[in-house]
Design an enzyme around this catalytic site. Structure first.
Site, PDB file in Angstrom:
ATOM      1  N   ASN A 143       0.840  -1.196   0.000  1.00 19.93           N
ATOM      2  CA  ASN A 143       0.000   0.000   0.000  1.00 19.93           C
ATOM      3  C   ASN A 143       0.873   1.244   0.000  1.00 19.93           C
ATOM      4  OD1 ASN A 143       0.688   0.649   2.810  1.00 19.93           O
ATOM      5  ND2 ASN A 143      -0.639  -1.077   3.351  1.00 19.93           N
ATOM      6  N   ASP A 199      -3.803  -6.002   4.169  1.00 23.95           N
ATOM      7  CA  ASP A 199      -4.946  -6.775   4.662  1.00 23.95           C
ATOM      8  C   ASP A 199      -5.060  -8.166   4.048  1.00 23.95           C
ATOM      9  OD1 ASP A 199      -5.929  -4.758   6.392  1.00 23.95           O
ATOM     10  OD2 ASP A 199      -6.797  -3.715   4.682  1.00 23.95           O
ATOM     11  N   PHE A 206      -5.195   3.682  14.692  1.00 22.76           N
ATOM     12  CA  PHE A 206      -5.376   4.659  13.620  1.00 22.76           C
ATOM     13  C   PHE A 206      -6.446   4.154  12.668  1.00 22.76           C
ATOM     14  CE2 PHE A 206      -1.575   6.432  15.198  1.00 22.76           C
ATOM     15  CZ  PHE A 206      -1.332   7.640  14.577  1.00 22.76           C
ATOM     16  N   LYS A 256     -14.191   1.222  15.033  1.00 24.29           N
ATOM     17  CA  LYS A 256     -12.946   0.535  15.377  1.00 24.29           C
ATOM     18  C   LYS A 256     -12.672   0.647  16.869  1.00 24.29           C
ATOM     19  CE  LYS A 256      -9.361   0.310  12.694  1.00 24.29           C
ATOM     20  NZ  LYS A 256      -8.152   0.574  11.872  1.00 24.29           N
ATOM     21  N   LYS A 290     -12.729  -3.033  18.682  1.00 24.82           N
ATOM     22  CA  LYS A 290     -11.451  -3.585  19.113  1.00 24.82           C
ATOM     23  C   LYS A 290     -11.127  -3.254  20.567  1.00 24.82           C
ATOM     24  CE  LYS A 290      -9.473  -3.976  14.524  1.00 24.82           C
ATOM     25  NZ  LYS A 290      -8.253  -3.866  13.692  1.00 24.82           N
TER      26      LYS A 290
END
Length: 411
Positions: free
Chosen positions: A206, A275, A320, A334, A338
């Site tokens: 990426n 990912d 992030f 998120k 998480k």
């Protein structure tokens, strides 16, 4: 207030240094101006004398007080040294340790924090040699206030404009007020992308440059922490004072993090791991004439989630969320999903906030429902604000015993 040395070098943007001098004085700081000979061609020392109420120093060999050496005495006096504008020539001298005028001689003797605000033509600014000097200075802990973009005096349009006086003054004050509040803490930072190989010459990755993670590592070192930097492949120089652990794949990053997180007090995962990876790596280079390869992709390990699953009581976890749409919604999701304490959200499609640039615009989301939007800042400045927020969260933890803090995945 602070004793501020203001070094002015020879560029058209020297006129903005007068506004910076005035602003610092109005804020109550004691400002002593130093000028190169070339700077005096653009603006008269008398202007700065009137603003600072101090005699401007321009000559390295002028020693008004026989009991002291001027550039040494000034270096010892300063709480912060700021050079604005910093020309390409001055950046080169600072990076290489050359000292042939009052501005650079004093810089070499000064042990106070140094801020430089470059200003020059866009092609000069983007020249690899100039960028190399900037990176060398950042590696040594110098705060670089990135130039703005727009019409330049030479007629070009692009990066190279001196940052506004308010932004430079904010960097000066942040340095002067900077705590060494992480002394004794062990900080683990992840940065950059990971690479998942398709065949021996091709891979999936990426656009992450690692700049945000490296800025966080630099900031943690400056604040007294013992730092380990787990980094995917980047073009950035190592962070002075930090242990560098180079990794390539997402699995390698995961194992490096798991091996170190238990001993760390602070874990900052600013990396952007890939990912997905190919289920099967091709053993040889796929030839174009054989047509497009049929790739079956499988998920890579979620470094942040798997590391966070091992969190101990007293830890703080920060992630992030680099998004392109509905950034806040994804950030809050998120944080909840998480079990994090803070998420740093940025929309990487916004100008100045993407992976490869030196600036960022973020929103800090915290477990208590807090939502703090930061303006467009250099990544070094953003890093300081993130660490401020992390330290504020640490201050809410029961003491003593725990105190481990973690942060995860950015540009």
């Amino acid at each position: 207030m602070a004793a501020v040395l203001l070094g002015v070098s020879g560029g058209i943007a020297a006129y903005k240094a007068a506004a910076l001098c005035s602003l610092l004085v109005k804020k109550g700081h004691d400002v002593q101006v130093l000028m190169t000979e070339h700077a005096t061609r653009f603006i008269q020392p008398l202007t700065f004398q009137a603003l600072s109420k101090r005699t401007v120093v321009t000559d390295t060999f002028a020693e008004p007080n026989p009991a002291e050496i001027a550039h040494i005495a000034l270096a010892d006096w300063a709480d912060v040294y700021v050079i604005a504008p910093a020309t390409a020539n001055v950046l080169a001298k600072l990076a290489l340790g050359l000292a042939d005028d009052m501005v650079t001689t004093t810089a070499l003797a000064c042990r106070a924090p140094l801020v430089v605000a470059p200003a020059m033509n866009v092609h000069m600014w983007t020249h690899p040699v100039v960028q190399g000097h900037v990176q060398a200075l950042q590696q040594r802990g110098v705060v670089v206030v990135q130039p703005g973009s727009g019409p330049l005096a030479c007629g070009y349009v692009g990066e190279g404009r001196l940052a506004e006086p308010e932004e430079i003054a904010a960097a000066v004050e942040a340095l002067w007020q900077r705590p060494r509040d992480m002394a004794g803490l062990r900080v683990l930072v992840t940065a950059g992308p990971t690479i998942e190989e398709i065949d021996p010459v091709r891979y999936l990755s990426n656009a992450s440059s690692g700049k945000m993670g490296y800025a966080l590592a630099r900031a943690a070192v400056r604040r007294g922490a013992q730092v380990s930097l787990v980094s995917g492949p980047t073009a950035l120089p190592p962070v002075t004072g930090a242990e560098l652990v180079a990794v390539r794949s997402t699995e390698e990053m995961l194992q490096a993090v798991l091996a170190r997180a238990e001993a760390a007090d602070v874990v900052i995962g600013a990396a952007a791991p890939v990912d997905f990876r190919p289920l099967h790596r091709l053993p040889h280079k796929w030839k174009k004439q054989d047509g497009p390869p049929q790739l079956e992709l499988v998920p890579t390990p979620d470094v942040l989630a798997m590391a966070a699953a091992r969190r101990r009581p007293g830890q703080i976890w920060v992630g992030f969320a680099a998004e392109t749409q509905d950034a806040l919604r994804h950030g809050w999701d998120k944080l909840t999903r998480k079990g994090l304490d803070m998420v740093v959200v940025n929309n990487v499609s916004e100008p100045g906030a993407g992976f490869a640039v030196d600036t960022n615009r973020v929103v800090l989301l915290t477990r208590d429902g807090g939502e703090q939007a930061l303006p467009l800042l250099s990544k070094d400045a953003v890093a300081e604000r993130i660490l401020d927020a992390v330290q504020a969260l640490r201050g809410t933890l029961p003491a003593p015993g725990g105190g481990q803090t973690s942060v995860g995945a950015g540009g």
